[in-house]
Design an enzyme around this catalytic site. Structure first.
Site, PDB file in Angstrom:
ATOM      1  N   ASP A 164      39.721  19.285  22.115  1.00  0.00           N
ATOM      2  CA  ASP A 164      39.667  17.825  22.215  1.00  0.00           C
ATOM      3  C   ASP A 164      39.658  17.387  23.683  1.00  0.00           C
ATOM      4  OD1 ASP A 164      39.964  15.295  20.618  1.00  0.00           O
ATOM      5  OD2 ASP A 164      41.757  15.077  21.870  1.00  0.00           O
ATOM      6  N   GLU A 204      40.566  38.986  23.853  1.00  0.00           N
ATOM      7  CA  GLU A 204      41.468  40.081  23.450  1.00  0.00           C
ATOM      8  C   GLU A 204      41.452  40.289  21.936  1.00  0.00           C
ATOM      9  OE1 GLU A 204      45.427  39.202  24.739  1.00  0.00           O
ATOM     10  OE2 GLU A 204      44.759  38.784  26.792  1.00  0.00           O
TER      11      GLU A 204
HETATM   12  C1  NOJ Z   1      38.597  12.807  20.606  1.00  0.00           C
HETATM   13  C2  NOJ Z   1      38.872  12.846  19.138  1.00  0.00           C
HETATM   14  O1  NOJ Z   1      37.729  13.298  18.471  1.00  0.00           O
HETATM   15  C3  NOJ Z   1      39.275  11.450  18.769  1.00  0.00           C
HETATM   16  O2  NOJ Z   1      39.320  11.270  17.379  1.00  0.00           O
HETATM   17  C4  NOJ Z   1      40.596  11.146  19.414  1.00  0.00           C
HETATM   18  O3  NOJ Z   1      40.933   9.800  19.176  1.00  0.00           O
HETATM   19  C5  NOJ Z   1      40.537  11.359  20.915  1.00  0.00           C
HETATM   20  N1  NOJ Z   1      39.838  12.549  21.273  1.00  0.00           N
HETATM   21  C6  NOJ Z   1      41.916  11.463  21.490  1.00  0.00           C
HETATM   22  O4  NOJ Z   1      42.516  12.651  21.100  1.00  0.00           O
END
Ligand code: NOJ
Length: 541
Positions: free
Chosen positions: A204, A256
């Site tokens: 993310d 790994e």
């Molecule tokens: C990207 C994620 O896909 C989204 O849903 C989220 O709100 C933001 N990152 C923050 O984590």
């Protein structure tokens, strides 16, 4: 299905949004046992892997992207044993499993953040996050001008007067990746899940972990996620050089483990050559191609983004990863129902202009057929195989996306693409769960999209995806390479191996080349065997 260590290079990966996929206990919230129970369906559809959005313990202020404990399962979704069962069951069916990792920020309920608030300014507990004194005489002004992606200031004041950075919701404090303790913790989290058998991680906000050291003001755009000027200076919170050594260290850990474990970057970075730096041989394996997702339904624009993506990824030895929908954007069956060139929408409400649903679905089917013929890997978002549109008329009282409140109701947010799936037309909650409960309301029209109304029905969107995935595998399209063909204006045509792919964007029907044998088509050909407007065909010779 290919099961080499490089399985991901041509894989079709299906995104499961756990809240909305399948609910086993009838509380209206999807869960891990629900997903496990439906895995055979994904196997039948013909995908290679699933990516699960977060299911970790979380107060759910951002639908689980606010993680309170990276090594557990939220009780709403089940328990750790359910994750183990899901992974084992998926593997038994020949499906790989990718989980979501959220390293840019924790939840405010994470033990580290609680400890940070309880500790004094300058303490080691605060050093795990980005705390600063404020500006102005009494420090009452935020430390800089950064805006949250969800709207408003990116700083929140702690009770003792210091401020902490949150690029997203106030409940999502950003971690300090300059701190070795943070780095060590995430290596350990990777090992925790790798040891449980996961095949990879979707990372993310992969472009956000490292901030420019002096946290310089940034006033150019409050739209800091996407929409950046690729020619301008890099924003101080995104795509900093320092992120790359983090992924190199993660890659060493993944290597790994046997079987080809992968890292997938969610990085809103442009141009493609800049994004390709995340998938250099010693870093991640894939990065979502958002410029492709955002390209207008227009042949020149699509051809340009396809060329640019392939060229940039080839230059670093990576495959390209294509995507049209996910849980953060308006579903492509709806997006494409607006006039070409409509700017990116951040959610749609009942008072907003409504899409042309039939046109959107027609173009979405053509767009999907085009995407699934491209060499590389492709991501599908749950429900697109049913042709599901966005819920564009949801009453605002149901909205949960923090962007709705934080933007002062300027953005409706992402709830419209997160509505629980319809499986059975005549069952409560359309078969999402055993009861009527559904955490977001399902539109009354969703019976027609239900899986049981589409399976075995010639011409349905599910059957189109099913056939496309089968042919894609048979012709090894993911492993192929693309050669553009001369084509009538208003069309795109390319060869990938022995398959000719043609999309007609123009107003008039076009002929198939002589000798071409139709294999699949997103809509029927016209009475003269020509390809109508907004249709993609696959043909062979
Ligand atoms: C990207 C994620 O896909 C989204 O849903 C989220 O709100 C933001 N990152 C923050 O984590």
């Amino acid at each position: 299905m290919l099961h080499t260590d490089a399985w991901w290079r041509d894989a079709v990966i299906y995104q499961v949004y756990p809240r909305s996929f399948a609910d086993s206990d009838g509380d209206g919230m999807g869960d891990l046992p629900g997903i496990t129970g439906r895995l055979p369906h994904l196997r039948e559809l013909g995908v290679d892997a699933v990516w699960l959005s977060p299911f970790y313990p979380s107060p759910q202020h951002d639908a689980g992207y606010d993680v309170a404990d990276y090594r557990g399962v939220d009780r709403r979704f089940g328990e750790l044993g359910d994750a183990d069962k899901l992974i084992a069951e998926a593997h038994g069916l020949g499906l790989k499993v990718i989980v979501d990792l959220v390293p840019n920020h924790t939840s405010e309920e994470h033990a580290w953040f609680r400890a940070a608030l309880a500790a004094a300014p300058g303490s080691p507990e605060r050093e795990r996050y980005i705390f600063r004194d404020g500006r102005g005489v009494s420090g009452a002004e935020p430390p800089n001008s950064w805006q949250s992606v969800f709207g408003g200031s990116a700083w929140e004041r702690a009770p003792d007067g210091q401020w902490y950075l949150h690029l997203f919701d106030v409940s999502q404090p950003d971690l300090n990746w300059g701190n070795p303790e943070v780095r060590a913790e995430f290596l350990d989290i990777l090992r925790f899940w790798l040891g449980r058998g996961v095949d990879g991680f979707r990372v993310d906000v992969a472009h956000g972990l490292v901030k420019e050291e002096n946290l310089a003001d940034w006033t150019q755009s409050s739209q800091i996620l996407g929409g950046l000027d690729p020619a301008g200076p890099p924003p101080p919170m995104w795509d900093q050089e320092g992120v790359h050594e983090i992924y190199q260290s993660w890659r060493r850990v993944l290597d790994e483990y046997p079987g080809g474990r992968v890292l997938v970057a969610e990085a809103w970075v442009a141009p493609a050559s800049r994004l390709a730096r995340y998938v250099r041989p010693d870093e991640m394996h894939q990065a979502f191609n958002f410029p492709y997702l955002e390209a207008p339904w227009q042949p020149a624009a699509l051809r340009a983004v396809i060329d640019e993506s392939l060229e940039a990824n080839n230059a670093v030895g990576a495959t390209t990863t294509w995507v049209l929908s996910n849980h953060d954007v308006v579903r492509h069956a709806t997006r494409l129902g607006y006039p070409v060139g409509t700017p990116r929408m951040h959610g749609i409400g009942a008072e907003d202009p409504q899409p042309d649903t039939a046109l959107g679905l027609r173009r979405a089917r053509a767009a999907t057929l085009l995407m699934l013929a491209l060499p590389g890997s492709a991501y599908l978002y749950q429900g697109e195989e049913l042709g599901l549109p966005e819920h564009t008329t949801m009453a605002d009282q149901f909205r949960e996306d923090p962007a709705w409140e934080r933007s002062g109701h300027a953005e409706r947010g992402r709830d419209g693409c997160r509505v629980p799936l319809p499986w059975e037309a005549d069952a409560p909650s359309y078969g999402f769960g055993p009861t009527d409960a559904s955490w977001l309301p399902q539109p009354a029209t969703w019976a027609e999209y239900a899986l049981d109304r589409q399976q075995g029905v010639a011409g349905s969107t599910w059957e189109l995806y099913h056939s496309a995935l089968g042919l894609r595998r048979e012709h090894r399209l993911g492993h192929g390479s693309l050669t553009w063909q001369d084509a009538t204006e208003g069309t795109l045509a390319f060869r990938n191996g022995d398959v000719l792919v043609l999309t007609n964007f123009g107003p008039e029907p076009v002929e198939l080349p002589a000798g071409a044998r139709l294999r699949l088509s997103s809509e029927p050909l016209d009475g003269d065997g020509r390809v109508p407007t907004d249709v993609t065909v696959w043909a062979s010779f």
